[in-house]
Design a protein around this motif. Structure first.
Motif, mmCIF file in Angstrom:
data_model
loop_
_atom_site.group_PDB
_atom_site.id
_atom_site.type_symbol
_atom_site.label_atom_id
_atom_site.label_comp_id
_atom_site.label_asym_id
_atom_site.label_seq_id
_atom_site.Cartn_x
_atom_site.Cartn_y
_atom_site.Cartn_z
ATOM 1 N N VAL A 1 0.878 -1.169 0.000
ATOM 2 C CA VAL A 1 0.000 0.000 0.000
ATOM 3 C C VAL A 1 0.915 1.218 0.000
ATOM 4 N N ALA B 1 0.451 -7.160 4.562
ATOM 5 C CA ALA B 1 0.528 -5.866 3.887
ATOM 6 C C ALA B 1 1.719 -5.063 4.399
ATOM 7 N N GLU C 1 -6.821 -1.795 4.439
ATOM 8 C CA GLU C 1 -5.785 -2.330 3.551
ATOM 9 C C GLU C 1 -4.446 -2.503 4.260
ATOM 10 N N SER D 1 -1.817 -1.341 -3.924
ATOM 11 C CA SER D 1 -2.885 -0.370 -3.748
ATOM 12 C C SER D 1 -2.207 0.988 -3.622
#
Length: 124
Positions: free
Chosen positions: A10, A119, A113, A41
């Motif tokens: 992210v 992540a 997210e 993302s």
């Protein structure tokens, strides 16, 4: 090497033409990861929110940097691109204004997210 990378990256770009090197780094890192097969993302916040509009990325110029329209194209094709809800509202940008494929979402989605298993978040 991909097996050692985060399952999702992210990237939040907080700068635009006001800090071109930082902006370019965010787009470059995110698009490089997307091309390498990482689930990316990409979030445009602050001044980078302007790049959600058609033709705005084409106005960005930084010597020796990859063209922003190309990097944004990679992200739209291989990742997810989001413009910050509040940042867009402060600039009068609506969902109807943004490039196809760009969503407008807020902090709750960003937190969801970055809290996803595996992540990794980067903020530029």
């Amino acid at each position: 090497m991909l097996s050692r990378m985060a399952r999702m990256l992210v990237v939040k770009a907080t700068a635009g033409s006001d800090a071109p090197e930082r902006c370019s780094q965010a787009f470059t890192v995110a698009s490089t990861a997307a091309v390498a097969g990482v689930d990316v993302s990409f979030w445009m916040t602050g001044e980078s929110t302007w790049f959600a509009l058609p033709s705005k990325a084409g106005e960005f110029d930084l010597p020796h940097a990859a063209p922003l329209p190309e990097l944004l194209g990679i992200l739209l094709e291989a990742g997810r691109v989001t413009a910050c809800t509040q940042c867009a509202a402060r600039r009068g940008i609506t969902p109807e204004d943004v490039l196809p494929g760009i969503r407008i979402a807020g902090a709750a989605v960003f937190v969801e997210e970055v809290m996803a298993d595996g992540a990794q978040a980067l903020v530029y």
